[in-house]
Design a protein around this motif. Structure first.
Motif, short mmCIF file in Angstrom:
data_model
loop_
_atom_site.label_atom_id
_atom_site.label_comp_id
_atom_site.label_asym_id
_atom_site.label_seq_id
_atom_site.Cartn_x
_atom_site.Cartn_y
_atom_site.Cartn_z
N PRO A 98 0.86 -1.34 0.15
CA PRO A 98 0.04 -0.04 -0.03
C PRO A 98 1.04 1.29 -0.07
O PRO A 98 2.12 1.16 0.48
CB PRO A 98 -0.85 -0.06 1.29
N ASN A 99 0.26 2.07 -0.57
CA ASN A 99 0.86 3.65 -0.42
C ASN A 99 2.22 3.59 -1.46
O ASN A 99 3.05 4.59 -0.96
CB ASN A 99 1.17 3.97 1.09
N HIS A 107 1.90 9.42 -0.80
CA HIS A 107 2.83 9.06 -1.73
C HIS A 107 3.41 10.29 -2.52
O HIS A 107 4.97 10.32 -2.68
CB HIS A 107 1.87 8.47 -2.96
#
Length: 330
Positions: A98-99, A107
């Protein structure tokens, strides 16, 4: 060695002076077989581009997963940083989990630090969102980009490859919230990919947004190196489906016109194709991606090719532009 003197323009309605050609740096790296994996050769092309007067370089964090930014950073270390305009992008995946992609505040703020480190610079002149992110509110993205401008890590912000309604929404939200505004749009635009004439280009013209087209030679199609009856088995066309998609009857007719005009002007098809873009009022600096110094010098020679209205019409006649969303894996 071309005798051409580089020309300069301002990016959109900003005061930022950029060369009429931008050096695209996606080719520098080892992610795909047609790229330049030899770092020394990449440096030679960058050095020659700067020697020819190109002060504008465009890369992205995802190009060979940061390798392109590393190469550009090493190459520009010996030059006066204030004389160069360095552009990069954020959006694509930079790892698993994730991210690691998208346009969330997290991000963007994470990735700008990585790009600054790889480019070995204190600031990025033009920081662009590589694609539209449906999963993140544009207000969040713009707020994060505005923060980067306010803190001096980024000078200008730009966007790439999206629908006109998306770009218009972003400009509206920036105006509404007094955020830094997109100064530049990077669309796919060339003689056989003219869909942006029915999409973001009118917005850019109306809003004073600079335009730096990517793929100005249609993935090599407009260089004239392919033939109707040929079966390309080397270079980008051998592995890039987007280049093959251009092998249509309409596009071959465009290329026929390009070759005819090139013969009449003692120029190459690539030079005529680039000159067509340079003659478009909305275009500031096509992004060229030469894989050799010879190709670089040939491209820059397009500055010497003059086209009148009749020749522009001949080049455009075989194709009627229509908007279709293009999301290439770049």
């Amino acid at each position: 060695m071309p005798d051409t003197d580089m020309e300069y323009t301002t990016l959109g309605d900003t005061g930022l002076e950029v060369s009429r050609f931008c050096l695209g740096c996606m080719n520098f790296g080892s992610d795909r077989e047609w790229m330049i994996s030899d770092e020394e050769k990449s440096h030679e092309i960058i050095d020659r581009a700067i020697d020819l007067g190109i002060n504008f370089l465009d890369t992205a964090n995802v190009y060979s997963r940061g390798e392109s930014e590393d190469i550009v950073g090493d190459a520009i270390a010996e030059y006066d940083r204030e004389e160069l305009v360095i552009a990069t992008k954020v959006y694509g995946p930079m790892g698993e989990g994730p991210n690691k992609q998208g346009l969330s505040r997290k991000h963007i703020l994470d990735q700008v630090e990585g790009s600054l480190d790889r480019l070995d610079t204190d600031y990025i002149d033009l920081y662009q969102i590589h694609r539209w992110d449906d999963s993140t509110p544009i207000e969040e993205t713009l707020h994060a980009l505005d923060h980067l401008v306010e803190t001096g890590k980024v000078r200008y912000i730009g966007a790439s490859t999206m629908a006109a309604w998306q770009f218009t929404k972003a400009l509206y939200e920036s105006d509404l919230n007094d955020y830094a505004r997109f100064s530049c749009m990077q669309p796919q635009y060339n003689l056989v990919d003219r869909q942006e004439e029915e999409n973001v280009l009118p917005v850019c013209a109306e809003e004073g947004v600079g335009v730096i087209p990517w793929s100005p030679l249609g993935g090599g199609f407009l260089t004239g190196k392919y033939d109707r009856d040929g079966d390309p088995d080397e270079g980008r066309a051998a592995t890039d489906e987007h280049t093959h998609e251009r092998f249509t009857d309409e596009n071959w007719q465009v290329l026929d016109a390009v070759r005819e005009v090139a013969d009449e002007k003692d120029a190459t098809p690539a030079q005529v194709s680039l000159a067509w873009l340079l003659h478009k009022d909305v275009v500031d600096a096509p992004i060229i991606g030469p894989r050799s110094i010879d190709h670089l010098e040939e491209n820059v020679g397009a500055l010497d090719v003059s086209l009148d209205d009749a020749e522009m019409d001949r080049l455009e006649a075989p194709l009627e532009p229509a908007w279709s969303r293009v999301i290439a894996d770049l």
